[in-house]
Design an enzyme around this catalytic site. Structure first.
Site, PDB file in Angstrom:
ATOM      1  N   VAL A  15      -6.830   6.651   3.573  1.00  0.00           N
ATOM      2  CA  VAL A  15      -6.750   5.681   2.471  1.00  0.00           C
ATOM      3  C   VAL A  15      -8.027   5.704   1.624  1.00  0.00           C
ATOM      4  CG1 VAL A  15      -6.532   3.222   1.900  1.00  0.00           C
ATOM      5  CG2 VAL A  15      -5.129   4.212   3.728  1.00  0.00           C
ATOM      6  N   ASP A  36     -19.071   5.842   5.801  1.00  0.00           N
ATOM      7  CA  ASP A  36     -18.196   5.901   6.975  1.00  0.00           C
ATOM      8  C   ASP A  36     -19.092   6.013   8.204  1.00  0.00           C
ATOM      9  OD1 ASP A  36     -14.922   6.895   7.259  1.00  0.00           O
ATOM     10  OD2 ASP A  36     -16.205   6.984   9.032  1.00  0.00           O
ATOM     11  N   ARG A  89       1.431  -4.555  11.599  1.00  0.00           N
ATOM     12  CA  ARG A  89       0.094  -4.692  11.027  1.00  0.00           C
ATOM     13  C   ARG A  89      -0.687  -5.771  11.768  1.00  0.00           C
ATOM     14  NH1 ARG A  89       3.350  -4.063   6.387  1.00  0.00           N
ATOM     15  NH2 ARG A  89       2.942  -2.143   5.283  1.00  0.00           N
ATOM     16  N   PRO A 122      -4.684  -5.902   9.245  1.00  0.00           N
ATOM     17  CA  PRO A 122      -3.781  -6.689   8.404  1.00  0.00           C
ATOM     18  C   PRO A 122      -4.554  -7.321   7.245  1.00  0.00           C
ATOM     19  CG  PRO A 122      -4.223  -7.837  10.467  1.00  0.00           C
ATOM     20  CD  PRO A 122      -4.964  -6.545  10.547  1.00  0.00           C
ATOM     21  N   ASP A 149       3.454  -3.202  -2.113  1.00  0.00           N
ATOM     22  CA  ASP A 149       4.860  -3.563  -1.839  1.00  0.00           C
ATOM     23  C   ASP A 149       5.596  -3.835  -3.152  1.00  0.00           C
ATOM     24  OD1 ASP A 149       4.305  -4.532   1.330  1.00  0.00           O
ATOM     25  OD2 ASP A 149       2.712  -4.830  -0.112  1.00  0.00           O
ATOM     26  N   ARG A 152       6.437  -0.658  -4.758  1.00  0.00           N
ATOM     27  CA  ARG A 152       7.620  -0.065  -4.106  1.00  0.00           C
ATOM     28  C   ARG A 152       8.893  -0.749  -4.607  1.00  0.00           C
ATOM     29  NH1 ARG A 152       4.456  -0.037   1.692  1.00  0.00           N
ATOM     30  NH2 ARG A 152       3.698   2.113   1.560  1.00  0.00           N
ATOM     31  N   HIS A 176       1.311  -9.313   3.378  1.00  0.00           N
ATOM     32  CA  HIS A 176       1.585  -7.874   3.274  1.00  0.00           C
ATOM     33  C   HIS A 176       2.017  -7.450   4.678  1.00  0.00           C
ATOM     34  CE1 HIS A 176       1.182  -3.593   2.660  1.00  0.00           C
ATOM     35  NE2 HIS A 176       0.215  -3.516   3.548  1.00  0.00           N
TER      36      HIS A 176
HETATM   37  P1  NAD Z   1      -8.043   6.440   9.050  1.00  0.00           P
HETATM   38  O1  NAD Z   1      -8.119   6.347  10.529  1.00  0.00           O
HETATM   39  O2  NAD Z   1      -7.624   7.738   8.424  1.00  0.00           O
HETATM   40  O3  NAD Z   1      -9.457   6.067   8.409  1.00  0.00           O
HETATM   41  C1  NAD Z   1     -10.227   4.991   8.823  1.00  0.00           C
HETATM   42  C2  NAD Z   1     -11.669   5.355   8.566  1.00  0.00           C
HETATM   43  O4  NAD Z   1     -12.461   4.192   8.843  1.00  0.00           O
HETATM   44  C3  NAD Z   1     -12.183   6.489   9.464  1.00  0.00           C
HETATM   45  O5  NAD Z   1     -12.753   7.511   8.664  1.00  0.00           O
HETATM   46  C4  NAD Z   1     -13.220   5.797  10.340  1.00  0.00           C
HETATM   47  O6  NAD Z   1     -14.307   6.645  10.710  1.00  0.00           O
HETATM   48  C5  NAD Z   1     -13.677   4.668   9.425  1.00  0.00           C
HETATM   49  N1  NAD Z   1     -14.332   3.567  10.143  1.00  0.00           N
HETATM   50  C6  NAD Z   1     -13.965   2.989  11.317  1.00  0.00           C
HETATM   51  N2  NAD Z   1     -14.852   2.031  11.655  1.00  0.00           N
HETATM   52  C7  NAD Z   1     -15.779   1.989  10.676  1.00  0.00           C
HETATM   53  C8  NAD Z   1     -16.948   1.216  10.450  1.00  0.00           C
HETATM   54  N3  NAD Z   1     -17.339   0.265  11.327  1.00  0.00           N
HETATM   55  N4  NAD Z   1     -17.665   1.459   9.340  1.00  0.00           N
HETATM   56  C9  NAD Z   1     -17.306   2.419   8.453  1.00  0.00           C
HETATM   57  N5  NAD Z   1     -16.208   3.201   8.618  1.00  0.00           N
HETATM   58  C10 NAD Z   1     -15.473   2.983   9.712  1.00  0.00           C
HETATM   59  O7  NAD Z   1      -7.079   5.259   8.570  1.00  0.00           O
HETATM   60  P2  NAD Z   1      -6.344   5.147   7.158  1.00  0.00           P
HETATM   61  O8  NAD Z   1      -4.986   5.742   7.242  1.00  0.00           O
HETATM   62  O9  NAD Z   1      -7.287   5.584   6.101  1.00  0.00           O
HETATM   63  O10 NAD Z   1      -6.125   3.554   7.084  1.00  0.00           O
HETATM   64  C11 NAD Z   1      -7.234   2.697   6.890  1.00  0.00           C
HETATM   65  C12 NAD Z   1      -6.787   1.251   6.849  1.00  0.00           C
HETATM   66  O11 NAD Z   1      -6.017   1.025   5.683  1.00  0.00           O
HETATM   67  C13 NAD Z   1      -5.897   0.838   8.026  1.00  0.00           C
HETATM   68  O12 NAD Z   1      -6.250  -0.458   8.445  1.00  0.00           O
HETATM   69  C14 NAD Z   1      -4.510   0.855   7.425  1.00  0.00           C
HETATM   70  O13 NAD Z   1      -3.596   0.032   8.127  1.00  0.00           O
HETATM   71  C15 NAD Z   1      -4.825   0.333   6.044  1.00  0.00           C
HETATM   72  N6  NAD Z   1      -3.799   0.526   5.016  1.00  0.00           N
HETATM   73  C16 NAD Z   1      -3.594  -0.515   4.176  1.00  0.00           C
HETATM   74  C17 NAD Z   1      -2.627  -0.431   3.192  1.00  0.00           C
HETATM   75  C18 NAD Z   1      -2.382  -1.622   2.306  1.00  0.00           C
HETATM   76  O14 NAD Z   1      -1.396  -1.674   1.547  1.00  0.00           O
HETATM   77  N7  NAD Z   1      -3.238  -2.626   2.345  1.00  0.00           N
HETATM   78  C19 NAD Z   1      -1.874   0.745   3.043  1.00  0.00           C
HETATM   79  C20 NAD Z   1      -2.138   1.808   3.894  1.00  0.00           C
HETATM   80  C21 NAD Z   1      -3.100   1.681   4.890  1.00  0.00           C
END
Ligand code: NAD
Length: 314
Positions: A15, A36, A89, A122, A149, A152, A176
């Site tokens: 993301v 990160d 979530r 979440p 959403d 979509r 969400h």
């Molecule tokens: P991912 O696992 O690919 O990436 C998460 C990243 O966060 C990793 O690179 C990890 O190293 C980093 N991370 C973890 N702890 C950390 C910290 N303390 N400090 C800095 N970086 C840290 O996951 P993703 O697919 O990119 O999803 C990320 C988040 O986005 C999830 O919670 C997912 O559910 C959410 N998401 C939200 C929506 C939305 O509509 N709001 C949509 C899709 C995904």
């Protein structure tokens, strides 16, 4: 001091990196900091995305830390564990609140004064957590909420009605997640009430179609995650849209998640309702009329979120 041309992204997974890619192409910013815990990941993404700059707009993109993000206009937080197949979530809550406890205090200590955009799930609970932990004025902390959403929903209605989704005005509101709902009573296409527009296209079975489309919207993330293990392009475009509304001071109506202060009888939770978004973040909520059923769905969604918030140690 806020640098109006600078954005930072915390979390450079699917993301975060997709959002960085979308923002690089947007031309909104000339400096982008990627943060990160996996520093090599942030460095790799920064290099890869920077190599697209000659085809887009000048932008300095680099891996950094919270001191580099202190003067950013927007910090987008996407760090966190991702939703696993079958996991809701809300199952993620404790894991990701823990991660926020390591991130938000560092943003606070840096003296950041911009807008904090929460994307990690979440998202409503984490937006609430960020409001409590950041010390920022509540209007400057926004969750991406049901912006994705709603996109979509607009896309699916556009397909169903053979009309540009941008001409569809309809919102997904509430959490969400599993308790979200479509506010059909206020849905319009180019000022024409949705049901009237449907009739013009020979669609008469409104209730069944509404139920099917609302269900498809709600299950989109589950379906995509089951097929490709993560969702990121739709949310990246949502992040870009929200950042554009902020940086261009658009006063655009977007269903972002923000702290309710009495609207619809809701208090002390972050939840998505149509909201005017401008340079300082939340300008105000739009008091959209809801039917009795929709009002009941909103209350149910708010109660589901409140029940989680009450269990979490912020
Ligand atoms: P991912 O696992 O690919 O990436 C998460 C990243 O966060 C990793 O690179 C990890 O190293 C980093 N991370 C973890 N702890 C950390 C910290 N303390 N400090 C800095 N970086 C840290 O996951 P993703 O697919 O990119 O999803 C990320 C988040 O986005 C999830 O919670 C997912 O559910 C959410 N998401 C939200 C929506 C939305 O509509 N709001 C949509 C899709 C995904």
């Amino acid at each position: 001091m806020v640098n109006d041309r600078k954005v930072a992204i915390v979390g450079c997974g699917f993301v975060g990196s997709s959002s960085a890619f979308a923002l690089m192409q947007s031309g909104l910013f000339s400096e982008m900091v990627l943060i990160d815990v996996d520093r090599a990941r942030a460095e790799g993404e920064a290099l890869d995305i920077a190599h697209g700059v000659p085809f887009a707009n000048p932008c300095k993109i680099y891996a950094g830390d919270y001191a580099d993000a202190a003067d950013a206009a927007i910090i987008v937080v996407t760090a966190g564990a991702a939703q696993k197949p079958g996991e809701t979530r809300l199952d993620l809550v404790n894991k990701n609140v823990g991660i926020f406890k390591s991130i938000i205090p560092q943003i606070r200590e840096s003296g950041f004064e911009g807008v904090l955009l929460v994307v990690s799930n979440p998202v409503d609970v984490l937006t609430y957590a960020a409001i409590k932990m950041s010390g920022l004025p509540e209007g400057k902390v926004i969750g991406s909420g049901t912006v994705l959403d709603t996109a979509r929903l607009k896309y699916m209605l556009g397909e169903h009605l053979e009309v540009d989704p941008r001409d569809v005005h309809a919102y997904i509101m509430g959490e969400h997640g599993d308790s979200e709902f479509a506010a059909w009573s206020s849905a319009m296409v180019a000022g024409v009430p949705l049901n009237t527009f449907c009739e013009m296209h020979g669609h008469h079975d409104h209730k069944a179609t509404e139920a099917r489309i609302a269900e498809e919207v709600k299950n989109s993330a589950y379906e995509i995650i089951a097929k490709k293990h993560a969702t990121y392009y739709g949310i990246a475009m949502s992040v870009r849209r929200i950042c554009t509304a902020i940086m261009h001071d658009e006063d655009t109506v977007l269903p972002v998640s923000s702290l309710m202060v009495g609207e619809y009888g809701l208090n002390d939770i972050a939840i998505s309702m149509p909201t005017i978004v401008g340079r300082g973040g939340v300008v105000c909520r739009v008091p959209v009329s809801l039917s009795d059923d929709e009002m009941a769905e909103l209350k149910e969604s708010a109660s589901a979120l409140k029940a989680i918030i009450d269990q979490v140690d912020f």
